[in-house]
Design an enzyme around this catalytic site. Sequence first.
Site, mmCIF file in Angstrom:
data_model
loop_
_atom_site.group_PDB
_atom_site.id
_atom_site.type_symbol
_atom_site.label_atom_id
_atom_site.label_comp_id
_atom_site.label_asym_id
_atom_site.label_seq_id
_atom_site.Cartn_x
_atom_site.Cartn_y
_atom_site.Cartn_z
ATOM 1 N N LYS A 129 0.871 -1.052 0.158
ATOM 2 C CA LYS A 129 -0.052 0.028 0.175
ATOM 3 C C LYS A 129 0.974 1.462 -0.051
ATOM 4 O O LYS A 129 2.087 1.085 0.320
ATOM 5 C CB LYS A 129 -0.860 0.029 1.068
ATOM 6 C CG LYS A 129 -1.992 0.964 1.203
ATOM 7 C CD LYS A 129 -3.325 0.085 0.291
ATOM 8 C CE LYS A 129 -4.476 0.928 0.240
ATOM 9 N NZ LYS A 129 -5.618 0.564 -0.194
ATOM 10 N N ASP A 169 -6.838 4.368 -4.590
ATOM 11 C CA ASP A 169 -7.748 4.472 -3.304
ATOM 12 C C ASP A 169 -8.187 5.650 -2.997
ATOM 13 O O ASP A 169 -8.560 6.640 -3.949
ATOM 14 C CB ASP A 169 -6.782 3.752 -1.924
ATOM 15 C CG ASP A 169 -7.299 3.609 -0.774
ATOM 16 O OD1 ASP A 169 -7.898 2.538 -0.769
ATOM 17 O OD2 ASP A 169 -7.093 4.430 0.041
HETATM 18 P P1 NDP Z 1 -12.778 7.833 -2.497
HETATM 19 O O1 NDP Z 1 -11.503 9.103 -2.304
HETATM 20 O O2 NDP Z 1 -13.576 7.949 -3.923
HETATM 21 O O3 NDP Z 1 -14.038 8.143 -1.602
HETATM 22 C C1 NDP Z 1 -13.953 8.469 -0.194
HETATM 23 C C2 NDP Z 1 -15.123 8.870 0.322
HETATM 24 O O4 NDP Z 1 -14.986 8.728 1.825
HETATM 25 C C3 NDP Z 1 -15.436 10.244 0.125
HETATM 26 O O5 NDP Z 1 -16.822 10.410 0.256
HETATM 27 C C4 NDP Z 1 -15.141 10.878 1.301
HETATM 28 O O6 NDP Z 1 -15.638 12.084 1.658
HETATM 29 C C5 NDP Z 1 -15.179 9.832 2.265
HETATM 30 N N1 NDP Z 1 -14.276 10.185 3.554
HETATM 31 C C6 NDP Z 1 -13.030 10.099 3.389
HETATM 32 N N2 NDP Z 1 -12.483 10.342 4.644
HETATM 33 C C7 NDP Z 1 -13.369 10.754 5.667
HETATM 34 C C8 NDP Z 1 -13.640 10.906 6.779
HETATM 35 N N3 NDP Z 1 -12.437 11.113 7.675
HETATM 36 N N4 NDP Z 1 -14.698 10.979 7.331
HETATM 37 C C9 NDP Z 1 -15.846 10.938 6.590
HETATM 38 N N5 NDP Z 1 -15.638 10.643 5.346
HETATM 39 C C10 NDP Z 1 -14.681 10.691 4.651
HETATM 40 O O7 NDP Z 1 -12.313 6.563 -2.041
HETATM 41 P P2 NDP Z 1 -12.721 5.093 -2.232
HETATM 42 O O8 NDP Z 1 -14.034 5.111 -2.351
HETATM 43 O O9 NDP Z 1 -11.654 4.733 -3.432
HETATM 44 O O10 NDP Z 1 -12.251 4.398 -0.932
HETATM 45 C C11 NDP Z 1 -13.225 4.437 0.348
HETATM 46 C C12 NDP Z 1 -12.805 3.153 1.081
HETATM 47 O O11 NDP Z 1 -12.633 1.705 0.488
HETATM 48 C C13 NDP Z 1 -11.159 3.349 1.936
HETATM 49 O O12 NDP Z 1 -11.271 2.879 3.139
HETATM 50 C C14 NDP Z 1 -10.667 2.551 0.930
HETATM 51 O O13 NDP Z 1 -9.294 2.040 1.338
HETATM 52 C C15 NDP Z 1 -11.501 1.556 0.657
HETATM 53 N N6 NDP Z 1 -11.221 0.530 -0.553
HETATM 54 C C16 NDP Z 1 -11.393 1.004 -1.844
HETATM 55 C C17 NDP Z 1 -10.923 0.243 -3.008
HETATM 56 C C18 NDP Z 1 -10.834 0.764 -4.376
HETATM 57 O O14 NDP Z 1 -10.979 -0.108 -5.315
HETATM 58 N N7 NDP Z 1 -11.059 2.167 -4.567
HETATM 59 C C19 NDP Z 1 -10.746 -1.101 -2.782
HETATM 60 C C20 NDP Z 1 -10.686 -1.763 -1.547
HETATM 61 C C21 NDP Z 1 -11.172 -0.957 -0.538
HETATM 62 P P3 NDP Z 1 -14.716 13.605 1.284
HETATM 63 O O15 NDP Z 1 -15.017 13.843 -0.120
HETATM 64 O O16 NDP Z 1 -15.460 14.612 2.207
HETATM 65 O O17 NDP Z 1 -13.143 13.434 1.732
#
Ligand code: NDP
Length: 449
Positions: A129, A169
């Site tokens: 990662k 991510d």
């Molecule tokens: P994105 O950046 O596309 O989206 C993240 C989302 O989570 C946004 O809506 C963001 O809101 C919100 N968010 C982030 N930090 C916080 C916080 N501290 N409090 C509240 N909301 C928060 O990321 P992904 O959708 O790709 O990833 C989401 C999760 O899934 C992570 O844990 C990632 O590790 C996991 N994951 C992702 C994969 C992938 O293929 N993308 C694969 C496997 C796991 P805001 O815009 O306000 O920051």
Amino acid sequence: MTTLHSALVSVYDEVVERNPGEPEFQQAVAEVFESLAPVVDKHPEYADGAIVQRLVEPERQIIFRVPWVDDAGGVRLNRGFRVQFNSTLGPYKGGLRFHPSVNLSIIKFLGFEQTFKNALTGMPIGGGKGGADFDPKGKSDAEVMRFCQSYMTELSRHIGEYTDVPAGDIGVGGRELGYLFGQYKRLTNRYESGVLTGKGIGWGGSLVRTEATGYGTVFFVDEMLRRHGETLEGKRIIVSGSGNVARYAIEKAHQLGATVVACSDSGGYVVDEAGIDLELLTEIKERRRGRVADYAAEKGGAVRHIVGGQIWDVPCAIALPCATQNELDERGAAALIRTGVRIVAEGANMPTTPGGIAALRAGGVLFAPGKAVNAGGVATSALEMQQNASRDSWSFDYTEERLADIMRGIHDRVLETADTYGVPDDYVAGANIAGVTQVADAMLALGVI
Ligand code: NDP
């Protein structure tokens, strides 16, 4: 923390001592260790090979300076990371996160989890990662490009299709991956498609990769329901986050007949009883880079935006935490139980705190952990690598069917493992044990390296 097997106590104490100030990493190790008592009893050979000690020590940790120039001509500085955790099963594989909260602890917890998740997929990929404490929010495209180019200038020395294959991510989507791949190509003078996954469809990407984590999450939940003779049809769901994972979980849930009534970002959550309008949400989040508050403002009427508070107060049958680590705690769990939630499945990585998990389970909620539920993203990345290696590209339907098959396989393997080790129906223990034993057996075969 529940009591650990006596053989693991000193190993855990050493993890805490050797990794001070890394609470997320220590938490991830503790959560896996809590499942390992039956493994320690059944596999004395793991102790002889110091397997557990080696599993918690990353093979390599790279930390580097990332200087870049902003639009005003000022020099900015961020810190970059890549933790190459375990390459027993294949090249290191795992995403890059760009978020101001990124530090070594977070990258190590994610790399550790990734190792076992990747093993669960059955694909030949190790765990890693990376990321940076860079915040793409509020930056121009040109600033994001210059940052990505500087980040890749150092990262390029450490990656390659047979060495380490990053992906996206939080904060790293199609735009960032494009700039990263462009700089890698320029530096190496090689069109090495297999060095990154999540690429655009026009330049080596796989259909379904963008959708895969969210779709896979819902396929997994579908399997959980089917086991109890039910389907998603008519189910009321809430999804935290509104990023990549959240949006495609919403899409697949709607396709399978459920209604997702709430989603969120770090500024608050929206409730739309008619079902989240995904087209509008995507337009706002992806194209305008806006907020869920804009969604409520645009929809008007009965759609509510709640600032602060917790999305877990919205009544639902199924909750899918799809935003970030430790977003669902005991208070959130209590709210979910109060309004009758039946399933919590983690689309994000470690979104539920240990106290949250304990409360949900005590409340009789069926709980499934991220390393199984969200493995569809990395599994489809491995399918992208297969297509790159054979210079082929598969249709959407074929790739989605492969993803659905993989998710069914992970679901069944987790439950079979839980059965075999005397913890029936325990998705957490089943996922941890299946992932750990697969990596551990291969480590024994490869010797002390
Ligand atoms: P994105 O950046 O596309 O989206 C993240 C989302 O989570 C946004 O809506 C963001 O809101 C919100 N968010 C982030 N930090 C916080 C916080 N501290 N409090 C509240 N909301 C928060 O990321 P992904 O959708 O790709 O990833 C989401 C999760 O899934 C992570 O844990 C990632 O590790 C996991 N994951 C992702 C994969 C992938 O293929 N993308 C694969 C496997 C796991 P805001 O815009 O306000 O920051």
